[in-house]
Design an enzyme around this catalytic site. Structure first.
Site, PDB file in Angstrom:
ATOM      1  CD  GLU A  19      -2.681  -1.331   2.493  1.00 43.56           C
ATOM      2  OE1 GLU A  19      -3.479  -0.432   2.797  1.00 43.56           O
ATOM      3  OE2 GLU A  19      -2.491  -2.336   3.195  1.00 43.56           O
ATOM      4  CB  SER A 155      -5.572  -0.892  -0.012  1.00 46.65           C
ATOM      5  OG  SER A 155      -5.297   0.266   0.726  1.00 46.65           O
ATOM      6  CE1 TYR A 225      -6.771   4.258  -1.921  1.00 49.56           C
ATOM      7  CE2 TYR A 225      -6.380   1.972  -2.535  1.00 49.56           C
ATOM      8  CZ  TYR A 225      -6.607   2.923  -1.569  1.00 49.56           C
ATOM      9  OH  TYR A 225      -6.685   2.562  -0.248  1.00 49.56           O
ATOM     10  NE  ARG A 264     -12.597   3.064   5.286  1.00 47.00           N
ATOM     11  CZ  ARG A 264     -11.455   2.769   4.690  1.00 47.00           C
ATOM     12  NH1 ARG A 264     -10.523   3.680   4.498  1.00 47.00           N
ATOM     13  NH2 ARG A 264     -11.208   1.522   4.293  1.00 47.00           N
ATOM     14  CG  ASP A 266     -13.971  -0.506   5.264  1.00 47.05           C
ATOM     15  OD1 ASP A 266     -14.336   0.683   5.330  1.00 47.05           O
ATOM     16  OD2 ASP A 266     -12.834  -0.855   4.906  1.00 47.05           O
ATOM     17  CD  GLU A 279     -10.524  -3.922   6.128  1.00 42.43           C
ATOM     18  OE1 GLU A 279      -9.399  -4.082   6.640  1.00 42.43           O
ATOM     19  OE2 GLU A 279     -10.713  -3.857   4.907  1.00 42.43           O
ATOM     20  CG  ASN A 281      -9.676   0.344   7.297  1.00 45.94           C
ATOM     21  OD1 ASN A 281      -8.864  -0.281   6.645  1.00 45.94           O
ATOM     22  ND2 ASN A 281     -10.989   0.183   7.140  1.00 45.94           N
ATOM     23  N   GLY A 285      -7.064   5.764   4.685  1.00 42.81           N
ATOM     24  CA  GLY A 285      -6.517   6.606   3.626  1.00 42.81           C
ATOM     25  C   GLY A 285      -6.956   8.057   3.743  1.00 42.81           C
TER      26      GLY A 285
END
Length: 319
Positions: A19, A155, A225, A264, A266, A279, A281, A285
């Protein structure tokens, strides 16, 4: 922002994980935001864990913004080193980062806390016992479709959605390049959503929910991305009771892992409205297409304000 007037902020970014490119973009964006606020900043572009520790040791910064993603930058090892060096840094501590990064462990914690998460089995590379194909066929019979992923990557690196044994085996080979521990998880049909959990002055809350709508396929690395190939809805268009449940589950996940300042979460929202946590984070990002800035924008915060708030709240945790 007065609190940061005399604070020098080091931004750690780069690294050597899969990443790295995302981290470079995050670090560059964070540096630009802090400079726009006329704050004292120092870029710490690092190539390895040893390089990161060396640069932190020689730096005179008051606090370090962790803009590393994946591997040792997000799994608690860097945070542990910073703790040992007596350095202040943004986000969660080393234990929470380690728990969040290892999906095998975090999902077990979610289950123990009655937080919905997709059913899964754990595979260890080079230790597949018995007739693997038969076991995979049994899983497909039970779940119809599965997601194969490395336990310790973010990611969507090394992730495969499979509906037949051949594709699962291909996914196992792909995921094995990134981790020796793999998850084969039930695929949850439904909607892709994410929730930023925010901690400020003792209050933990969920920011506006973001729905992720790829134009084709699923929300993989390319969809995350590459500008323009994914649509985002924030706030997500959800019934009030579903939105409240989603936020409740996200906050519960953040707290279950002992996260601090921000994270964050998900989630897959099933067709019957059940939020399944995928998950958490701890160093999400911070790029132009990233999700935390989208949630903050819906809250009314500019990107520089968001970055400054992360630094301020991170400093407060040391008090």
């Amino acid at each position: 922002m007065e609190m940061l007037k005399n604070v020098k902020i080091g931004v750690i970014y780069g690294g050597d994980s899969p990443e790295r490119e995302v981290s470079l973009a995050s670090g560059t964006a964070v540096l630009k935001a802090l400079e726009e606020l006329d704050l004292k900043v120092e870029p710490l572009l690092v190539s390895s864990a040893l390089d990161a520790v060396s640069k932190v040791q020689s730096s005179r910064c008051d606090v370090f913004f962790v803009a590393l993603h994946g591997s040792w930058g997000e799994d608690g090892r860097l945070q542990g080193a910073l703790d040992l060096l007596g350095k202040k840094y943004t986000g969660s501590g080393h234990e929470s980062c380690a728990l969040a990064m290892d999906k095998r462990v975090s999902k077990a914690i979610f289950e123990s806390c009655k937080i919905p998460t997709a059913p899964y089995v754990v595979l260890q590379r080079d230790k597949f016992l018995g007739n693997l194909n038969q076991k995979l066929e049994e899983l497909l019979c039970l779940w119809q479709a599965v997601v194969v992923k490395p336990s310790g990557c973010g990611s969507t690196v090394g992730v495969t959605i499979a509906r037949d044994v051949e594709t699962i085996c291909k996914g196992i080979r792909e995921a094995s390049q990134y981790d020796h521990v793999l998850l084969v998880e039930k695929y949850i049909p439904g909607r892709e959503i994410t929730v930023t959990v925010w901690e400020e002055e003792g209050k933990v809350e969920a920011l506006p929910i973001v729905e992720i709508i790829p134009k084709e396929g699923f929300y993989d690395y390319r969809a995350k991305y590459t500008s323009g190939i994914t649509r985002y809805q924030c706030p997500a268009d959800l019934p009030d009771e579903v939105g409240a449940r989603v936020k409740e589950v996200a906050v519960a996940s953040h707290l279950a892992l002992g996260c601090r300042v921000y994270s964050r979460v998900d989630i897959r929202l099933s067709e019957d409205g059940t939020p399944y946590v995928l998950e958490v984070n701890t160093a999400p990002g911070m790029t132009a297409t990233s999700l935390v800035p989208k949630a903050a924008s819906a809250k009314g915060w500019s990107f520089p304000e968001l970055v400054a708030r992360i630094v301020i709240n991170s400093l407060r945790k040391y008090k």
